[in-house]
Design a protein around this motif. Structure first.
Motif, PDB file in Angstrom:
ATOM      1  N   ALA A 349       7.239  24.717  -5.451  1.00  0.00           N
ATOM      2  CA  ALA A 349       7.279  26.179  -5.294  1.00  0.00           C
ATOM      3  C   ALA A 349       7.927  26.829  -6.511  1.00  0.00           C
ATOM      4  CB  ALA A 349       8.034  26.554  -4.023  1.00  0.00           C
ATOM      5  N   VAL A 350       9.035  26.244  -6.998  1.00  0.00           N
ATOM      6  CA  VAL A 350       9.695  26.776  -8.196  1.00  0.00           C
ATOM      7  C   VAL A 350       8.758  26.656  -9.392  1.00  0.00           C
ATOM      8  CG1 VAL A 350      11.626  26.483  -9.796  1.00  0.00           C
ATOM      9  CG2 VAL A 350      12.010  26.282  -7.340  1.00  0.00           C
ATOM     10  N   PHE A 375      14.923  27.573   0.183  1.00  0.00           N
ATOM     11  CA  PHE A 375      16.106  26.793  -0.182  1.00  0.00           C
ATOM     12  C   PHE A 375      17.220  26.972   0.852  1.00  0.00           C
ATOM     13  CE2 PHE A 375      14.678  26.796  -4.802  1.00  0.00           C
ATOM     14  CZ  PHE A 375      14.445  25.419  -4.823  1.00  0.00           C
ATOM     15  N   GLY A 376      17.270  28.181   1.412  1.00  0.00           N
ATOM     16  CA  GLY A 376      18.290  28.446   2.437  1.00  0.00           C
ATOM     17  C   GLY A 376      18.131  27.542   3.641  1.00  0.00           C
ATOM     18  N   LYS A 377      16.875  27.299   4.021  1.00  0.00           N
ATOM     19  CA  LYS A 377      16.630  26.484   5.218  1.00  0.00           C
ATOM     20  C   LYS A 377      17.013  25.024   5.033  1.00  0.00           C
ATOM     21  CE  LYS A 377      13.008  29.517   6.970  1.00  0.00           C
ATOM     22  NZ  LYS A 377      11.563  29.714   7.203  1.00  0.00           N
ATOM     23  N   ILE A 378      17.056  24.562   3.768  1.00  0.00           N
ATOM     24  CA  ILE A 378      17.439  23.155   3.549  1.00  0.00           C
ATOM     25  C   ILE A 378      18.825  23.048   2.914  1.00  0.00           C
ATOM     26  CG2 ILE A 378      15.058  22.356   3.404  1.00  0.00           C
ATOM     27  CD1 ILE A 378      15.396  22.292   0.329  1.00  0.00           C
ATOM     28  N   GLY A 379      19.541  24.171   2.858  1.00  0.00           N
ATOM     29  CA  GLY A 379      20.939  24.138   2.431  1.00  0.00           C
ATOM     30  C   GLY A 379      21.174  23.965   0.945  1.00  0.00           C
ATOM     31  N   LYS A 380      20.198  24.338   0.091  1.00  0.00           N
ATOM     32  CA  LYS A 380      20.373  24.184  -1.359  1.00  0.00           C
ATOM     33  C   LYS A 380      20.871  25.502  -1.953  1.00  0.00           C
ATOM     34  CE  LYS A 380      17.322  20.338  -2.422  1.00  0.00           C
ATOM     35  NZ  LYS A 380      16.343  19.810  -3.397  1.00  0.00           N
ATOM     36  N   ALA A 384      19.246  28.356  -4.836  1.00  0.00           N
ATOM     37  CA  ALA A 384      19.015  29.715  -4.338  1.00  0.00           C
ATOM     38  C   ALA A 384      19.734  30.739  -5.217  1.00  0.00           C
ATOM     39  CB  ALA A 384      19.487  29.831  -2.894  1.00  0.00           C
ATOM     40  N   ILE A 385      21.005  30.454  -5.567  1.00  0.00           N
ATOM     41  CA  ILE A 385      21.782  31.386  -6.402  1.00  0.00           C
ATOM     42  C   ILE A 385      21.167  31.489  -7.789  1.00  0.00           C
ATOM     43  CG2 ILE A 385      24.025  31.745  -7.524  1.00  0.00           C
ATOM     44  CD1 ILE A 385      25.313  30.489  -5.015  1.00  0.00           C
ATOM     45  N   SER A 386      20.681  30.365  -8.305  1.00  0.00           N
ATOM     46  CA  SER A 386      20.043  30.371  -9.618  1.00  0.00           C
ATOM     47  C   SER A 386      18.830  31.300  -9.633  1.00  0.00           C
ATOM     48  CB  SER A 386      19.622  28.943  -9.980  1.00  0.00           C
ATOM     49  OG  SER A 386      18.911  28.925 -11.194  1.00  0.00           O
ATOM     50  N   GLU A 390      18.077  34.659 -11.812  1.00  0.00           N
ATOM     51  CA  GLU A 390      16.848  34.749 -12.603  1.00  0.00           C
ATOM     52  C   GLU A 390      16.108  36.050 -12.298  1.00  0.00           C
ATOM     53  OE1 GLU A 390      12.531  32.602 -12.584  1.00  0.00           O
ATOM     54  OE2 GLU A 390      14.242  31.253 -12.638  1.00  0.00           O
ATOM     55  N   MET A 391      16.086  36.433 -11.032  1.00  0.00           N
ATOM     56  CA  MET A 391      15.446  37.693 -10.644  1.00  0.00           C
ATOM     57  C   MET A 391      16.063  38.857 -11.409  1.00  0.00           C
ATOM     58  SD  MET A 391      15.276  37.166  -6.510  1.00  0.00           S
ATOM     59  CE  MET A 391      14.684  38.802  -6.117  1.00  0.00           C
TER      60      MET A 391
END
Length: 565
Positions: A349-350, A375-380, A384-386, A390-391
Motif C-alpha cells: 500500500a505504501v 497501520f493503526g489496525k496492526i499497531g504500527k 503511521a506517524i511517518s 509526509e502528508m
C-alpha cells in the motif's frame, strides 16, 4: 438637440452574432459600471448596436458578463426606445434575473421584476431558490406567499422551488405540510418534480417508507429522476430487494429506461452489501442493454472488489476500464489502497502511494488516511506517524481523524509520552485536536499509574479549547484518581457527574467504595452513596447492598486485626 445614435444602418453590415457579443462586451468593459445606477457614464457608445438588438443577442450578451452590473447596465440600455422597436422578452428577463441572483443581488432582481411588471410564479420561484441557497428560509416562504396570492394558488413553480429549499435544509416536516397543502387545495396538480422533490427529501432523511408511499400515489408517470431517486434511497438503506423491485417496475414500462446512473447506483449498493456476484450480473445486464459503463460504474465495482479483499480482480477490472477509454483517477487508486490494507499488504500500500506520486496522480488526504488507518489496525505507530509527516511535507493537511487513529495505536502500545508529544505538535501541522483526541489520551493516562498530573495538564488544555467532559471521561477520571488514592478529587468528580445528571454505574460505584473502605475512608464511601442515591435512575437497594458489604468486610478486617494483636 440630442446627438443622433450611431448605428449599423445597413442590414448587410450586421456582423456575425458571436462577433457582436464580443464587441458589445468589449464596450461595456470599457465603460465599466460598478453599481446599479452608475452616474457620469454615458451609454452612447452602445448606440451603434441598436439595429442589431434581438432577444437572442441580448440574452447571450447578458450571460456573457462576469460582472452583474455590466449585465444590468446593458439590459437597462437595451430597454430604452430604439429604432428597431426592440422589446425585452421573457428569456431576456430570465437571463438578467439569473445573473443578478448568481451574484446574490436578490433585492435588485426583485425590484427590476416588480418595476417591469414581470413578477410571476416563474420568476418568483427563482427568488425563492436564491433565498434558499443563502439559507434565508423565512424570505423564501415570504415570496412563496406572494406568488400564491398573486396567482390565486396556481403557483406550481413556486411550490416546487420552496419544497426544494426545505428539503435542502432538512426541514422535511415543513416540506410535508406544503406538499399536503398542494394536494388538499387542488388548485394546481403536483407534477413529477413536486413528487420527486418530496421523495428525495424523505430518502435524504432515511424515511424510505414515506418516500415509497409518495412514489406509489404519484398521479403522473415517474420520470428517470424519480426512479433513480427511489432506487438510490433503497440502496443507501441496504434494501437491495426493494431497489430491484423499483428497477423491475421501471423496466416493465416503455416510457422510461434506466441509464448509467440507475445501473451504477444498483452496482454500488450490491458492492457495499458484499453481494459482488449480483453487482457483476447488474454490470453485465447494463452492457447487454446497450448502456455503456462509465468511470463511476467502474469505480463502484472496483471499490466493492477491494473492500471485500479481491484486489487481483480489481486490478484486472481497472485494466479493462483503461482499455475502454476511461482514465483511472484518485478515487480508483484509493479503492486499491483500501483493498491492499484489507488483505494486510501494508508495505505494498505504501509502495502504491509512492507510485501514485511518481505518476503525478497526487494522492489526496483520504488516500493517505486509508493507509494510516491500516497501520493503526496492526499497531504500527512509527509508520503511521511517518505518513502524517509526509502528508504535511507535501502540502496536505492531515485530518483530526488521522491523528486520532494514531493516538489509539500509541495508547494501546503504552506509548503515552509520544501521544502527548504528537498532540502538542498538531497545531504546527495545521490541525487542532478534537474531543476524541483528548479523550483517547486522557483515558489512557488514567489507566496508567502515576500519570494523573499529566491528565490534569491535558484537561486544562482541553477545557481552554472549548471541550467538555462526557460520561466516559468522567468515569476514567474517577478510576484514575481512585487508583491514586486522591479521595478529594474522586469526590469532586463524582459531585460534578451527579450535578450534570450522569449516573455513576454500579460497577464503578463498587470499585470506588471498595477502595475507600480498604483505606478506612468509610465516611467518604457513605457520602458517595448519598450522591448516587439522588439519581432517579439508580437502583438504590443495589448500591446500598454494595456499600454495606464493603463496610462489613472492612469491620471484619479491623476485628481480626484487633484479635491477632
Amino acid at each position: 438637440m440630442a446627438a443622433p445614435r450611431r448605428s449599423l444602418t445597413n442590414i448587410s453590415q450586421i456582423p456575425d452574432q458571436s462577433i457582436l457579443v464580443t464587441s458589445i462586451t468589449s464596450v461595456i468593459q470599457r465603460l465599466n459600471p460598478q453599481n446599479p445606477s452608475p452616474k457620469n457614464i454615458s451609454s452612447q457608445p452602445l448606440d451603434q448596436f441598436s439595429l442589431c438588438l434581438g432577444s437572442n443577442l441580448v440574452t447571450k450578451v447578458i450571460y456573457e458578463q462576469t460582472n452583474p452590473y455590466h449585465a444590468l447596465f446593458f439590459f437597462n440600455w437595451a430597454s430604452n426606445p430604439n429604432p428597431n422597436n426592440y422589446h425585452h422578452t421573457t428569456p431576456c428577463y430570465a437571463a438578467i434575473t439569473d445573473v443578478l441572483l448568481s451574484h446574490s443581488l436578490i433585492s435588485i432582481a426583485a425590484s427590476l421584476l416588480k418595476n417591469s411588471n414581470k413578477l410571476s410564479d416563474f420568476f418568483i420561484s427563482k427568488l425563492i431558490k436564491a433565498y434558499g441557497d443563502r439559507g434565508n428560509v423565512k424570505a423564501a416562504i415570504f415570496w412563496f406567499h406572494q406568488a400564491k396570492q398573486m396567482e390565486n394558488g396556481a403557483c406550481l413553480y413556486s411550490y416546487n422551488s420552496l419544497l426544494g429549499v426545505l428539503v435542502r435544509v432538512n426541514s422535511i416536516k415543513l416540506a410535508e405540510e406544503f406538499f399536503h397543502q398542494i394536494v388538499k387545495e387542488n388548485v394546481v396538480p403536483p407534477d413529477v418534480s413536486t413528487y420527486t422533490t418530496m421523495i428525495r427529501g424523505y430518502c435524504k432523511m432515511g424515511m424510505i417508507e414515506h418516500a415509497k408511499k409518495v412514489f406509489d400515489v404519484m398521479t403522473v408517470k415517474p420520470n428517470l429522476l424519480a426512479y433513480n431517486t427511489m432506487i438510490n434511497g433503497f440502496c443507501k438503506k441496504g434494501d437491495m430487494e426493494s431497489a430491484r423491485l423499483i428497477f423491475d417496475r421501471m423496466m416493465s414500462g416503455e416510457d422510461c429506461l434506466p441509464n448509467h446512473v440507475t445501473y451504477t447506483t444498483l452496482i454500488d449498493g450490491y458492492c457495499k452489501k458484499g453481494e459482488l456476484e449480483e453487482a457483476k450480473k447488474c454490470m453485465n445486464e447494463m452492457m447487454n442493454g446497450g448502456c455503456r459503463p462509465n468511470e463511476w460504474t467502474y469505480n463502484a465495482m472496483i471499490y466493492g472488489l477491494c473492500i471485500n479483499g479481491r484486489v487481483d480482480e480489481a486490478k484486472m477490472l481497472m485494466a479493462k476500464m483503461r482499455l475502454n477509454g476511461f482514465k483511472d483517477n484518485v478515487s480508483t487508486h484509493k479503492s486499491m489502497l483500501k483493498g491492499l490494507c484489507v488483505v494486510g499488504k501494508f508495505d505494498q500500500a505504501v509502495g502504491y502511494l509512492r507510485n501514485m506520486i511518481e505518476a503525478n496522480m497526487n494522492p489526496d488526504v483520504k488516500s493517505y488516511e486509508v493507509v494510516v488507518n491500516g497501520f493503526g489496525k496492526i499497531g504500527k505507530s512509527d509508520e503511521a506517524i511517518s505518513l502524517l509527516k509526509e502528508m504535511r511535507a507535501r502540502g496536505l493537511k492531515p485530518t483530526v481523524f488521522s491523528f486520532n487513529a494514531v493516538f489509539r495505536i500509541l495508547v494501546e502500545n503504552g506509548e503515552l509520552d509520544r501521544a502527548i508529544l504528537l498532540l502538542k505538535q498538531m497545531p504546527q501541522m495545521d490541525c487542532l485536536p478534537n474531543f476524541m483526541s483528548y479523550n483517547t489520551i486522557i483515558c489512557g493516562l488514567c489507566m496508567a499509574k502515576g500519570r494523573m498530573q499529566d491528565v490534569e495538564d491535558l484537561v486544562d488544555c482541553m477545557i481552554r479549547s472549548g471541550h467538555n467532559f462526557d460520561f466516559t471521561m468522567y468515569s476514567c477520571l474517577l478510576k484514575g484518581y481512585c487508583e491514586e488514592g486522591n479521595v478529594e478529587n474522586v469526590m469532586r468528580i463524582a459531585h460534578e457527574m451527579v450535578t450534570k445528571k450522569y449516573v455513576i454505574g454500579l460497577e464503578s460505584f463498587s470499585v470506588l467504595v471498595k477502595q475507600f473502605c480498604a483505606k478506612g475512608k468509610v465516611t467518604e464511601a457513605e457520602k458517595l452513596f448519598g450522591m448516587c442515591s439522588r439519581c432517579p435512575a439508580v437502583d438504590v437497594d443495589s448500591y446500598r447492598r454494595v456499600l454495606d458489604q464493603q463496610i462489613c468486610i472492612r469491620s471484619s478486617s479491623c476485628s481480626n486485626y484487633g484479635e491477632n494483636r
